[in-house]
Design a protein around this motif. Structure first.
Motif, mmCIF file in Angstrom:
data_model
loop_
_atom_site.group_PDB
_atom_site.id
_atom_site.type_symbol
_atom_site.label_atom_id
_atom_site.label_comp_id
_atom_site.label_asym_id
_atom_site.label_seq_id
_atom_site.Cartn_x
_atom_site.Cartn_y
_atom_site.Cartn_z
ATOM 1 N N ASN A 75 -20.962 -1.495 5.578
ATOM 2 C CA ASN A 75 -21.030 -2.670 6.431
ATOM 3 C C ASN A 75 -19.605 -3.133 6.763
ATOM 4 O O ASN A 75 -18.809 -3.403 5.873
ATOM 5 N N ARG A 76 -19.288 -3.224 8.053
ATOM 6 C CA ARG A 76 -17.925 -3.583 8.443
ATOM 7 C C ARG A 76 -17.524 -4.971 7.932
ATOM 8 O O ARG A 76 -16.340 -5.238 7.699
ATOM 9 N N LYS A 77 -18.491 -5.851 7.782
ATOM 10 C CA LYS A 77 -18.194 -7.189 7.269
ATOM 11 C C LYS A 77 -17.537 -7.111 5.896
ATOM 12 O O LYS A 77 -16.489 -7.738 5.655
ATOM 13 N N TYR A 78 -18.124 -6.345 4.987
ATOM 14 C CA TYR A 78 -17.619 -6.303 3.621
ATOM 15 C C TYR A 78 -16.371 -5.433 3.489
ATOM 16 O O TYR A 78 -15.537 -5.653 2.612
ATOM 17 N N VAL A 79 -16.236 -4.467 4.375
ATOM 18 C CA VAL A 79 -14.994 -3.696 4.411
ATOM 19 C C VAL A 79 -13.831 -4.614 4.787
ATOM 20 O O VAL A 79 -12.767 -4.601 4.155
ATOM 21 N N LEU A 80 -14.044 -5.438 5.816
ATOM 22 C CA LEU A 80 -12.995 -6.365 6.248
ATOM 23 C C LEU A 80 -12.662 -7.368 5.145
ATOM 24 O O LEU A 80 -11.486 -7.652 4.882
ATOM 25 N N ILE A 81 -13.684 -7.894 4.492
ATOM 26 C CA ILE A 81 -13.466 -8.869 3.412
ATOM 27 C C ILE A 81 -12.684 -8.241 2.265
ATOM 28 O O ILE A 81 -11.767 -8.857 1.699
ATOM 29 N N PHE A 82 -13.026 -7.015 1.895
ATOM 30 C CA PHE A 82 -12.338 -6.334 0.793
ATOM 31 C C PHE A 82 -10.849 -6.167 1.090
ATOM 32 O O PHE A 82 -9.992 -6.525 0.275
ATOM 33 N N PHE A 83 -10.540 -5.635 2.251
ATOM 34 C CA PHE A 83 -9.139 -5.376 2.571
ATOM 35 C C PHE A 83 -8.370 -6.672 2.843
ATOM 36 O O PHE A 83 -7.191 -6.779 2.495
ATOM 37 N N PHE A 84 -9.022 -7.658 3.433
ATOM 38 C CA PHE A 84 -8.347 -8.933 3.655
ATOM 39 C C PHE A 84 -8.081 -9.636 2.325
ATOM 40 O O PHE A 84 -7.079 -10.337 2.169
ATOM 41 N N GLY A 85 -8.970 -9.429 1.354
ATOM 42 C CA GLY A 85 -8.751 -9.996 0.020
ATOM 43 C C GLY A 85 -7.526 -9.402 -0.658
ATOM 44 O O GLY A 85 -6.707 -10.113 -1.241
ATOM 45 N N GLY A 86 -7.384 -8.075 -0.579
ATOM 46 C CA GLY A 86 -6.206 -7.427 -1.151
ATOM 47 C C GLY A 86 -4.936 -7.850 -0.452
ATOM 48 O O GLY A 86 -3.879 -8.063 -1.084
ATOM 49 N N PHE A 87 -5.016 -7.992 0.872
ATOM 50 C CA PHE A 87 -3.874 -8.474 1.653
ATOM 51 C C PHE A 87 -3.459 -9.874 1.196
ATOM 52 O O PHE A 87 -2.266 -10.186 1.057
ATOM 53 N N THR A 88 -4.436 -10.734 0.944
ATOM 54 C CA THR A 88 -4.164 -12.108 0.510
ATOM 55 C C THR A 88 -3.416 -12.128 -0.823
ATOM 56 O O THR A 88 -2.424 -12.854 -0.994
ATOM 57 N N LEU A 92 0.531 -13.478 -1.465
ATOM 58 C CA LEU A 92 0.854 -14.507 -2.456
ATOM 59 C C LEU A 92 1.898 -14.007 -3.453
ATOM 60 O O LEU A 92 2.815 -14.743 -3.837
ATOM 61 N N LEU A 93 1.783 -12.756 -3.867
ATOM 62 C CA LEU A 93 2.767 -12.189 -4.791
ATOM 63 C C LEU A 93 4.148 -12.118 -4.143
ATOM 64 O O LEU A 93 5.167 -12.358 -4.801
ATOM 65 N N CYS A 94 4.190 -11.787 -2.845
ATOM 66 C CA CYS A 94 5.480 -11.798 -2.126
ATOM 67 C C CYS A 94 6.096 -13.186 -2.157
ATOM 68 O O CYS A 94 7.315 -13.340 -2.284
ATOM 69 N N GLY A 95 5.238 -14.197 -2.042
ATOM 70 C CA GLY A 95 5.726 -15.579 -2.026
ATOM 71 C C GLY A 95 6.284 -16.046 -3.345
ATOM 72 O O GLY A 95 6.971 -17.072 -3.388
ATOM 73 N N TYR A 96 6.001 -15.324 -4.419
ATOM 74 C CA TYR A 96 6.506 -15.728 -5.733
ATOM 75 C C TYR A 96 7.459 -14.690 -6.324
ATOM 76 O O TYR A 96 7.808 -14.761 -7.504
ATOM 77 N N SER A 97 7.906 -13.733 -5.516
ATOM 78 C CA SER A 97 8.906 -12.760 -5.985
ATOM 79 C C SER A 97 10.298 -13.336 -5.777
ATOM 80 O O SER A 97 10.509 -14.202 -4.928
ATOM 81 N N ASN A 98 11.262 -12.842 -6.546
ATOM 82 C CA ASN A 98 12.626 -13.382 -6.434
ATOM 83 C C ASN A 98 13.714 -12.318 -6.499
ATOM 84 O O ASN A 98 14.892 -12.651 -6.622
ATOM 85 N N THR A 99 13.322 -11.039 -6.415
ATOM 86 C CA THR A 99 14.314 -9.962 -6.379
ATOM 87 C C THR A 99 13.928 -8.977 -5.283
ATOM 88 O O THR A 99 12.771 -8.929 -4.849
ATOM 89 N N ALA A 112 -0.766 -1.846 1.819
ATOM 90 C CA ALA A 112 -1.870 -0.953 1.461
ATOM 91 C C ALA A 112 -3.219 -1.543 1.861
ATOM 92 O O ALA A 112 -4.148 -0.809 2.218
ATOM 93 N N PHE A 113 -3.336 -2.858 1.796
ATOM 94 C CA PHE A 113 -4.581 -3.517 2.208
ATOM 95 C C PHE A 113 -4.522 -3.971 3.665
ATOM 96 O O PHE A 113 -5.488 -3.841 4.411
ATOM 97 N N GLY A 114 -3.376 -4.509 4.068
ATOM 98 C CA GLY A 114 -3.252 -5.053 5.420
ATOM 99 C C GLY A 114 -3.347 -4.013 6.510
ATOM 100 O O GLY A 114 -3.765 -4.313 7.636
ATOM 101 N N GLY A 115 -2.984 -2.776 6.191
ATOM 102 C CA GLY A 115 -2.958 -1.736 7.209
ATOM 103 C C GLY A 115 -4.314 -1.365 7.764
ATOM 104 O O GLY A 115 -4.408 -0.775 8.845
ATOM 105 N N VAL A 116 -5.385 -1.715 7.068
ATOM 106 C CA VAL A 116 -6.730 -1.356 7.513
ATOM 107 C C VAL A 116 -7.392 -2.510 8.280
ATOM 108 O O VAL A 116 -8.397 -2.319 8.950
ATOM 109 N N ILE A 117 -6.808 -3.701 8.198
ATOM 110 C CA ILE A 117 -7.438 -4.886 8.779
ATOM 111 C C ILE A 117 -7.593 -4.761 10.290
ATOM 112 O O ILE A 117 -8.672 -4.995 10.841
ATOM 113 N N SER A 118 -6.521 -4.395 10.984
ATOM 114 C CA SER A 118 -6.591 -4.311 12.447
ATOM 115 C C SER A 118 -7.626 -3.291 12.902
ATOM 116 O O SER A 118 -8.334 -3.504 13.898
ATOM 117 N N ALA A 119 -7.717 -2.174 12.186
ATOM 118 C CA ALA A 119 -8.696 -1.141 12.539
ATOM 119 C C ALA A 119 -10.111 -1.694 12.465
ATOM 120 O O ALA A 119 -10.952 -1.424 13.333
#
Length: 402
Positions: A75-88, A92-99, A112-119
């Motif tokens: 189901n495309r709905k749950y595929v999108l949710i899965f990859f958007f969740g990993g992207f999220t 957030l981890l980028c926002g708390y990195s400091n090196t 790795a997750f964001g690359g599938v969202i547009s498709a």
């Protein structure tokens, strides 16, 4: 031919998908105007900066390639949710990195997750909107890029200037988290593309089907060449404007504000024109118009800021003129039951082009040790023009199979 859900609220669907695209795009684009902040705060070179851009795309390339072999089984709905969740989570981890090392690692996770969202977004649009009206729908989806340029990036620059470069990624991450929860309740199911034979399809059969289809291979090459040319010059526009043309960090926001406004106006118009007069003709015209702005941007010396903004805004317009018909042309070379997998292949090809483009630019552009200006950006422009011409040639080789 896939049966479309007639009770589907298309305007609401397009809006929700545009918001998904907005957050996804702004996360990726935010890296580029913050280039000089990374160079100063993380003490990195232009090549290391290009690594921050390209690592996202390399990770997206790998995940898009792998997902293409199974993505049409679900189901495309749950595929999108899965990859958007990993992207999220990655954002957030980028926002708390400091090196630099941590940021490089977390950008790869986000990619790795964001690359599938547009498709998935484009597959849902293609499944829901007939080809005759699809350029208009794609134009509205792509307006997410314009809105991110008008509102998102200037806001991100202001946040970074006042609270540090991590702040924009934190805000994007929390906004994505809210949208992620909303997708469960708002997004309808998309599973009519699933057929018994595709549900049991093996890895080798998916790959064999692609390799034997010359039209789809040309479409992938077309997307790859178009993005490679476009993205070879994009990462260094903001740093070049600061280092060579005389923009301040805050003034860089005006490039995106005015460019975004221009593309915001142009995208729906281009979508309507493409549906009316033909996608190939519109792509040819926009590509021809792109050559001059590309040359001017990559050869720009110190000029008044309004002159530079006029030139960059013209490039935003022609980019919109190319992206809408190009996307519609590519979505029509495959049948609905195979579209998710093919669009993942296409997304993977695009991400590889993004990564290679950034890598090539990072190898060509160097910093002047005397005054900190960037050298050799003009060669990047010549490469971009060459690939623009190749993309036009390939566009006329595509055939509609939907």
């Amino acid at each position: 031919m896939q049966t479309r859900n007639k009770s589907l609220n298309i305007p609401l669907l397009i809006f929700i998908l545009a918001v998904v695209q907005f957050l996804h795009i702004i996360d990726f684009m935010m890296i580029m105007p913050l280039g000089n902040q990374f160079r100063e705060n993380l003490n990195i070179s232009p090549r290391q900066f290009s690594n921050l851009v390209s690592v996202y795309a390399y990770a997206a390339f790998a995940s898009g390639l792998l997902s293409a072999f199974f993505i049409d089984k679900f189901n495309r709905k749950y595929v999108l949710i899965f990859f958007f969740g990993g992207f999220t989570i990655g954002t957030l981890l980028c926002g708390y990195s400091n090196t630099y090392v941590h940021l490089l690692l977390f950008r790869s996770l986000t990619g790795a997750f964001g690359g599938v969202i547009s498709a998935q977004v484009l597959s849902i649009v293609a499944d829901s909107v007939p080809y005759e009206n699809r350029s208009k729908a794609n134009g509205f989806i792509m307006m997410a890029f314009s809105v991110s340029s008008i509102v998102g990036i200037p806001l991100g620059i202001a946040l970074a200037d006042n609270y540090g470069w991590q702040a924009p990624f934190q805000i994007i991450g929390y906004a994505s988290l809210i949208l992620l929860v909303s997708l469960f309740f708002i997004l309808p199911d998309f599973k009519s593309h699933i057929k018994e034979k595709s549900a049991n399809q093996k890895f080798t059969l998916v790959l064999e089907k692609l390799i034997k289809n010359k039209n789809q291979l040309i479409a992938l090459l077309y997307s790859f060449v178009l993005i490679l040319g476009h993205f070879t010059m994009i990462p260094f526009i903001a740093p070049y404007m600061e280092a060579n043309v005389g923009f301040s960090f805050r003034q860089v926001a005006f490039i995106y504000i005015f460019g975004g406004i221009c593309s915001f106006i142009a995208l729906p118009i281009v979508g309507w024109i493409s549906d009316k007069f033909g996608n190939q003709k519109v792509f040819l015209f926009a590509s021809a118009c792109a050559v001059l702005p590309i040359f001017l941007i990559t050869n720009l010396a110190v000029v008044p800021i309004y002159v530079a903004i006029l030139i960059t805004s013209s490039y935003f317009i022609v980019s919109a003129g190319r992206s809408v018909p190009a996307t519609t042309l590519v979505t029509a070379v495959v049948k609905p039951e195979d579209r998710g997998g093919f669009m993942s292949f296409r997304s993977s090809a695009n991400e590889l082009a993004l990564a290679l483009g950034s890598t090539i630019a990072g190898m060509i552009v160097i910093e002047n040790e005397v005054d900190g200006s960037l050298i050799n950006y003009n060669y990047v422009g010549y490469i971009t023009i060459f690939f623009t011409v190749v993309a036009v040639f390939l566009s006329f080789k595509l055939k509609r199979e939907e």
